[in-house]
Design an enzyme around this catalytic site. Structure first.
Site, short mmCIF file in Angstrom:
data_model
loop_
_atom_site.label_atom_id
_atom_site.label_comp_id
_atom_site.label_asym_id
_atom_site.label_seq_id
_atom_site.Cartn_x
_atom_site.Cartn_y
_atom_site.Cartn_z
N TYR A 171 34.21 47.15 42.97
CA TYR A 171 34.13 48.59 43.20
C TYR A 171 34.28 49.34 41.87
CZ TYR A 171 35.00 53.09 45.48
OH TYR A 171 34.93 54.40 45.89
N LYS A 175 31.23 51.44 40.01
CA LYS A 175 31.37 52.89 39.87
C LYS A 175 31.37 53.31 38.40
CE LYS A 175 31.53 54.10 44.21
NZ LYS A 175 30.46 54.94 44.82
#
Length: 286
Positions: A171, A175
């Site tokens: 994640y 990102k």
């Protein structure tokens, strides 16, 4: 106290514009859809679960807006192409793209936990959705903005992109890559009237968050990373998206922003922010 991002804007600053929203069936995507519709935009709503976006489209219609629901897998180029084609076929233009679809797999054999113990396939799937999905949707929508009257792209990211985020590296890495994609593409198209922003929504209690943090792996590992989150309603990032899509913050193109910052004040100070080259991922030499 921060100013509300919509302060000072006309009641319908996006009247006549067309907005595409990925991951629009629930959580932040749903809130963004309702906020953009309230600001006057017509919508194309995409998600893998078509019943969810149909429900959101129906709610937009009940409120007097116009929205089309479309099945969308952001990792599939054909699905993405059809999603953007729906906007062109129905409305003839693309003005706003909100890349909101995301993945943070905390399931058993998922991507949450120490790197040496997690499932490599699950790790890569999170990257596929978060990074490749943002790339594919931007790649498909951008030519229509460039050949039209410009546009605005808001990429939903996370504070995990700009600080160490152990036990959730897929994640965080994906990102962070979206933040870099945002400022790189912003430099390519700023002279063509297209503006991009990487927006951290804050800690919104969504199903995506719960699927990671409330999973057994999440309870074991992620509570160490962010033990006391400051919860914000989904309407906060939704209002921030409207503000950015309105053109009021075009001087901040390419920047990393957070929905709970004073965005109108940052927009007023855009020239100084650009001069100092801040609100970016940068290497700072010793």
């Amino acid at each position: 106290m921060s100013a509300t991002p919509s302060d000072g804007l006309a009641a319908r600053p996006l009247h006549g514009r067309v907005s595409l929203i990925t991951g629009a069936g629930r959580g932040i995507g749903r809130a963004v859809a309702l906020a953009l519709a309230g600001a006057g935009s017509r919508l194309v709503l995409g998600a893998r679960t078509i019943s969810q976006v149909e429900d959101v489209a129906s709610e937009v219609s009940r409120r007097g807006g116009e929205a089309v629901a479309a099945h969308l897998d952001v990792t599939d180029p054909q699905s993405v192409g059809e999603f953007v084609a729906t906007a062109i076929d129905r409305f003839g233009r693309v003005d706003v793209l909100v890349n909101n679809a995301g993945s943070n797999n905390g399931d058993e054999s998922g991507a949450v936990g120490p790197l040496g113990e997690i499932n490599p396939g699950a790790w890569w799937n999170d990257v596929e959705v978060n990074l490749r999905g943002t790339f594919l949707c931007t790649h498909a929508a951008l030519p229509h903005m460039v050949s039209g009257s410009g546009g605005h792209i808001v990429n939903v990211v996370s504070m995990a992109a700009v600080m160490p985020w152990p036990y959730d590296s897929a994640y965080a890495c994906s990102k962070a890559a979206v933040v870099r994609l945002t400022d790189s593409v912003a430099e390519e198209v700023r002279e063509q009237g297209v503006h991009l922003f990487a927006l951290s929504p804050g800690s919104v209690d969504t199903e995506l968050r719960a699927g990671a943090v409330d999973s057994p792996a999440g309870r074991k590992w992620l509570t160490k990373v962010n033990p006391n989150p400051k919860w914000v309603p989904a309407e906060l990032p939704a209002d921030a998206v409207v503000f950015l899509a309105s053109g009021a913050a075009d001087g901040l193109t390419g920047r990393f922003l957070s929905a709970d910052w004073d965005l109108p004040d940052l927009a007023r100070r855009a020239a100084d922010i650009e001069r100092r080259d801040v609100l970016q991922l940068r290497f700072v030499p010793e």
